[in-house]
Every structure is written in C-alpha cells, then in structure tokens.
Write a protein that holds these residues in place. Structure first.
Motif, PDB file in Angstrom:
ATOM      1  N   LEU A 119      -1.946   4.350  -4.228  1.00  0.00           N
ATOM      2  CA  LEU A 119      -1.555   3.425  -3.163  1.00  0.00           C
ATOM      3  C   LEU A 119      -0.145   2.894  -3.422  1.00  0.00           C
ATOM      4  CD1 LEU A 119      -4.856   2.534  -3.969  1.00  0.00           C
ATOM      5  CD2 LEU A 119      -4.469   1.807  -1.647  1.00  0.00           C
ATOM      6  N   SER A 120       0.521   2.488  -2.342  1.00  0.00           N
ATOM      7  CA  SER A 120       1.847   1.874  -2.468  1.00  0.00           C
ATOM      8  C   SER A 120       1.725   0.604  -3.292  1.00  0.00           C
ATOM      9  CB  SER A 120       2.405   1.506  -1.092  1.00  0.00           C
ATOM     10  OG  SER A 120       2.468   2.635  -0.266  1.00  0.00           O
ATOM     11  N   LYS A 121       2.738   0.334  -4.093  1.00  0.00           N
ATOM     12  CA  LYS A 121       2.747  -0.858  -4.951  1.00  0.00           C
ATOM     13  C   LYS A 121       2.458  -2.106  -4.121  1.00  0.00           C
ATOM     14  CE  LYS A 121       3.671  -3.465  -8.550  1.00  0.00           C
ATOM     15  NZ  LYS A 121       2.728  -3.634  -9.596  1.00  0.00           N
ATOM     16  N   GLY A 122       1.475  -2.895  -4.548  1.00  0.00           N
ATOM     17  CA  GLY A 122       1.138  -4.146  -3.884  1.00  0.00           C
ATOM     18  C   GLY A 122       0.284  -3.996  -2.633  1.00  0.00           C
ATOM     19  N   PHE A 123      -0.174  -2.781  -2.324  1.00  0.00           N
ATOM     20  CA  PHE A 123      -0.962  -2.578  -1.100  1.00  0.00           C
ATOM     21  C   PHE A 123      -2.166  -3.508  -1.073  1.00  0.00           C
ATOM     22  CE2 PHE A 123      -4.416  -0.789   1.345  1.00  0.00           C
ATOM     23  CZ  PHE A 123      -3.796  -0.393   2.507  1.00  0.00           C
ATOM     24  N   THR A 124      -2.361  -4.131   0.073  1.00  0.00           N
ATOM     25  CA  THR A 124      -3.554  -4.919   0.372  1.00  0.00           C
ATOM     26  C   THR A 124      -3.975  -4.540   1.775  1.00  0.00           C
ATOM     27  OG1 THR A 124      -2.830  -6.788  -0.972  1.00  0.00           O
ATOM     28  CG2 THR A 124      -4.475  -7.249   0.691  1.00  0.00           C
ATOM     29  N   GLY A 125      -5.242  -4.253   1.973  1.00  0.00           N
ATOM     30  CA  GLY A 125      -5.704  -3.937   3.313  1.00  0.00           C
ATOM     31  C   GLY A 125      -6.827  -2.927   3.317  1.00  0.00           C
ATOM     32  N   ILE A 126      -6.956  -2.257   4.450  1.00  0.00           N
ATOM     33  CA  ILE A 126      -8.032  -1.298   4.687  1.00  0.00           C
ATOM     34  C   ILE A 126      -7.485   0.107   4.464  1.00  0.00           C
ATOM     35  CG2 ILE A 126      -9.625  -0.388   6.418  1.00  0.00           C
ATOM     36  CD1 ILE A 126      -9.295  -3.216   7.801  1.00  0.00           C
ATOM     37  N   VAL A 127      -8.207   0.888   3.671  1.00  0.00           N
ATOM     38  CA  VAL A 127      -7.849   2.289   3.444  1.00  0.00           C
ATOM     39  C   VAL A 127      -8.853   3.152   4.191  1.00  0.00           C
ATOM     40  CG1 VAL A 127      -7.672   4.133   1.728  1.00  0.00           C
ATOM     41  CG2 VAL A 127      -6.798   1.848   1.202  1.00  0.00           C
ATOM     42  N   ILE A 128      -8.330   4.135   4.914  1.00  0.00           N
ATOM     43  CA  ILE A 128      -9.172   5.078   5.632  1.00  0.00           C
ATOM     44  C   ILE A 128      -8.680   6.480   5.306  1.00  0.00           C
ATOM     45  CG2 ILE A 128      -9.880   5.944   7.896  1.00  0.00           C
ATOM     46  CD1 ILE A 128      -9.362   2.994   8.881  1.00  0.00           C
ATOM     47  N   ILE A 129      -9.593   7.320   4.837  1.00  0.00           N
ATOM     48  CA  ILE A 129      -9.276   8.723   4.563  1.00  0.00           C
ATOM     49  C   ILE A 129     -10.108   9.561   5.526  1.00  0.00           C
ATOM     50  CG2 ILE A 129      -9.299  10.570   2.845  1.00  0.00           C
ATOM     51  CD1 ILE A 129      -9.261   8.315   0.696  1.00  0.00           C
ATOM     52  N   ARG A 130      -9.403  10.305   6.400  1.00  0.00           N
ATOM     53  CA  ARG A 130     -10.098  11.164   7.375  1.00  0.00           C
ATOM     54  C   ARG A 130      -9.958  12.617   6.932  1.00  0.00           C
ATOM     55  NH1 ARG A 130      -7.960   8.096  12.773  1.00  0.00           N
ATOM     56  NH2 ARG A 130      -5.977   8.749  11.882  1.00  0.00           N
ATOM     57  N   PHE A 131     -11.096  13.297   6.886  1.00  0.00           N
ATOM     58  CA  PHE A 131     -11.160  14.661   6.351  1.00  0.00           C
ATOM     59  C   PHE A 131     -11.043  15.723   7.441  1.00  0.00           C
ATOM     60  CE2 PHE A 131     -13.463  11.906   3.430  1.00  0.00           C
ATOM     61  CZ  PHE A 131     -12.808  12.200   2.247  1.00  0.00           C
ATOM     62  N   ASN A 132     -10.713  16.934   7.004  1.00  0.00           N
ATOM     63  CA  ASN A 132     -10.614  18.107   7.890  1.00  0.00           C
ATOM     64  C   ASN A 132      -9.617  17.901   9.021  1.00  0.00           C
ATOM     65  OD1 ASN A 132     -12.651  19.607   6.507  1.00  0.00           O
ATOM     66  ND2 ASN A 132     -14.195  18.395   7.559  1.00  0.00           N
ATOM     67  N   ALA A 133      -8.554  17.152   8.764  1.00  0.00           N
ATOM     68  CA  ALA A 133      -7.560  16.877   9.802  1.00  0.00           C
ATOM     69  C   ALA A 133      -6.632  18.086   9.957  1.00  0.00           C
ATOM     70  CB  ALA A 133      -6.757  15.630   9.446  1.00  0.00           C
ATOM     71  N   GLU A 134      -6.501  18.576  11.182  1.00  0.00           N
ATOM     72  CA  GLU A 134      -5.670  19.763  11.436  1.00  0.00           C
ATOM     73  C   GLU A 134      -4.241  19.574  10.928  1.00  0.00           C
ATOM     74  OE1 GLU A 134      -5.840  20.848  15.562  1.00  0.00           O
ATOM     75  OE2 GLU A 134      -8.022  20.927  15.532  1.00  0.00           O
ATOM     76  N   ASN A 135      -3.647  18.434  11.219  1.00  0.00           N
ATOM     77  CA  ASN A 135      -2.278  18.161  10.786  1.00  0.00           C
ATOM     78  C   ASN A 135      -2.252  17.247   9.567  1.00  0.00           C
ATOM     79  OD1 ASN A 135      -1.136  19.674  12.909  1.00  0.00           O
ATOM     80  ND2 ASN A 135      -1.489  17.975  14.308  1.00  0.00           N
ATOM     81  N   GLY A 136      -3.315  17.290   8.782  1.00  0.00           N
ATOM     82  CA  GLY A 136      -3.430  16.411   7.628  1.00  0.00           C
ATOM     83  C   GLY A 136      -2.594  16.871   6.456  1.00  0.00           C
ATOM     84  N   LYS A 137      -2.542  16.004   5.473  1.00  0.00           N
ATOM     85  CA  LYS A 137      -1.831  16.302   4.238  1.00  0.00           C
ATOM     86  C   LYS A 137      -2.537  17.430   3.503  1.00  0.00           C
ATOM     87  CE  LYS A 137       1.023  13.627   1.415  1.00  0.00           C
ATOM     88  NZ  LYS A 137       1.422  12.550   0.655  1.00  0.00           N
ATOM     89  N   GLU A 138      -1.737  18.292   2.896  1.00  0.00           N
ATOM     90  CA  GLU A 138      -2.296  19.420   2.137  1.00  0.00           C
ATOM     91  C   GLU A 138      -3.113  18.913   0.945  1.00  0.00           C
ATOM     92  OE1 GLU A 138      -2.165  22.624   2.950  1.00  0.00           O
ATOM     93  OE2 GLU A 138      -0.946  22.181   4.725  1.00  0.00           O
ATOM     94  N   GLU A 139      -4.078  19.711   0.532  1.00  0.00           N
ATOM     95  CA  GLU A 139      -4.885  19.382  -0.638  1.00  0.00           C
ATOM     96  C   GLU A 139      -4.000  19.369  -1.881  1.00  0.00           C
ATOM     97  OE1 GLU A 139      -8.119  22.148  -0.899  1.00  0.00           O
ATOM     98  OE2 GLU A 139      -8.873  21.629   1.080  1.00  0.00           O
ATOM     99  N   LYS A 140      -4.256  18.387  -2.748  1.00  0.00           N
ATOM    100  CA  LYS A 140      -3.492  18.269  -3.983  1.00  0.00           C
ATOM    101  C   LYS A 140      -4.453  17.908  -5.114  1.00  0.00           C
ATOM    102  CE  LYS A 140       0.333  15.703  -6.067  1.00  0.00           C
ATOM    103  NZ  LYS A 140       1.347  14.659  -5.851  1.00  0.00           N
ATOM    104  N   TYR A 141      -4.295  18.586  -6.251  1.00  0.00           N
ATOM    105  CA  TYR A 141      -5.133  18.326  -7.424  1.00  0.00           C
ATOM    106  C   TYR A 141      -4.264  17.958  -8.623  1.00  0.00           C
ATOM    107  CZ  TYR A 141      -9.299  20.268  -5.195  1.00  0.00           C
ATOM    108  OH  TYR A 141     -10.373  20.490  -4.374  1.00  0.00           O
ATOM    109  N   GLU A 142      -4.831  17.127  -9.496  1.00  0.00           N
ATOM    110  CA  GLU A 142      -4.190  16.772 -10.760  1.00  0.00           C
ATOM    111  C   GLU A 142      -5.264  16.831 -11.842  1.00  0.00           C
ATOM    112  OE1 GLU A 142      -2.759  12.607 -12.486  1.00  0.00           O
ATOM    113  OE2 GLU A 142      -1.505  13.289 -10.814  1.00  0.00           O
ATOM    114  N   ASN A 143      -5.110  17.756 -12.754  1.00  0.00           N
ATOM    115  CA  ASN A 143      -6.091  17.940 -13.844  1.00  0.00           C
ATOM    116  C   ASN A 143      -7.520  18.054 -13.312  1.00  0.00           C
ATOM    117  OD1 ASN A 143      -4.047  17.784 -15.819  1.00  0.00           O
ATOM    118  ND2 ASN A 143      -4.146  15.549 -15.763  1.00  0.00           N
ATOM    119  N   GLY A 144      -7.711  18.799 -12.246  1.00  0.00           N
ATOM    120  CA  GLY A 144      -9.034  19.025 -11.680  1.00  0.00           C
ATOM    121  C   GLY A 144      -9.540  17.930 -10.767  1.00  0.00           C
ATOM    122  N   SER A 145      -8.773  16.849 -10.590  1.00  0.00           N
ATOM    123  CA  SER A 145      -9.176  15.748  -9.708  1.00  0.00           C
ATOM    124  C   SER A 145      -8.431  15.837  -8.384  1.00  0.00           C
ATOM    125  CB  SER A 145      -8.843  14.394 -10.350  1.00  0.00           C
ATOM    126  OG  SER A 145      -9.590  14.200 -11.521  1.00  0.00           O
TER     127      SER A 145
END
Length: 148
Positions: free
Chosen positions: A34-60
């Motif tokens: 999250l951005s430094k100091g973020f406060t609020g509601i987080v929403i992650i929507r899956f299978n989005a056609e124009n969504g961000k590409e999948e990214k992994y770090e050490n298997g996570s």
C-alpha cells in the motif's frame, strides 16, 4: 503379516489422500503493498480484463494497491487455505510495516448494475480504531462491481 500389510495399505491411502487434499486446497501466499500512510477501503477485483498483470515475489502473489485503494488484477481469486496475507507500506523500493490495523476482510461476488456481470473481490479496511466503523458503513453501501 496380513494385518501389517492392511495397516500399511490404509496408512498409504491416508497419506496420499491428505497430500492430494493439501496440494489442491492450498492457496498462494499474499503480499499487499500500500502507499505510505494509506488509510481507507481496499478492494481487489479479480479476473479484470484490463487489470494489472500477475506478479509474484518468492512464490507469493503481490498486490500493488494504488492510492485509490481499488486494484483490478488479472489474477484469479486465491481460493484455498493459506497463511494470513502480509501487509506493507511501500516507500520508494522499501517495505515498511503498516502503522494502522487491517479490519474486516471480506470475500465476495458483486453484480454490476451496469453490465449485470459478477465480479469476484476481496476487500478490507486499513484504519485506526476510531475510524473503522465509519469506513465499514461506507463500504457496505458501495457496489464494488461498478466502482471506477
């Protein structure tokens, strides 16, 4: 000897069954940035056609939450058992622990009033204790599928 073979057979079946269950029902570990100091509601929507590409770090899985709190991703929902996600503020290229708490994680499906399509999502609140109730009320009134 016959009893020993039966017991060994039962143990092998139990072990193989457990391993099949474990590997088919375990989910990827997750890192939420999250951005430094973020406060609020987080929403992650899956299978989005124009969504961000999948990214992994050490298997996570890595979810880079934008300042708006709404992430559209090409990831499929992360179904199964896993450890709790790791949450960090991102400062430059460094991760810092959250200074606020994560409240009210929610997993669900919302139907768009515009397209009538279902959207699978994860949502949570990053806040201090005094503001969490008002953010929860706001989140409950949202149609998560139609947010921009």
């Amino acid at each position: 000897m016959k009893k020993a073979l039966i017991i060994i057979g039962i143990l092998l079946i139990a072990i193989i069954s457990y391993l099949c269950w474990y590997y088919t029902s375990s989910a990827d570990k997750e890192i939420h940035l999250l951005s430094k100091g973020f406060t609020g509601i987080v929403i992650i929507r899956f299978n989005a056609e124009n969504g961000k590409e999948e990214k992994y770090e050490n298997g996570s899985r890595v979810y880079e939450i934008p300042a708006s709190g709404i992430l559209n991703t090409k990831f499929k929902p992360n179904e199964g058992w896993s450890d709790s996600p790791q949450y960090f503020y991102i400062v430059g290229d460094k991760k810092e622990p959250l200074t606020k708490k994560v409240y009210s994680p929610d997993i669900g499906v919302a139907t768009s009033d515009i397209t009538n399509k279902n959207v699978t999502f994860v949502s949570y609140i990053v806040s201090d204790e005094q503001h969490v109730d008002s953010l929860y009320t706001v989140r409950e009134k949202m149609n998560i599928a139609d947010l921009k």
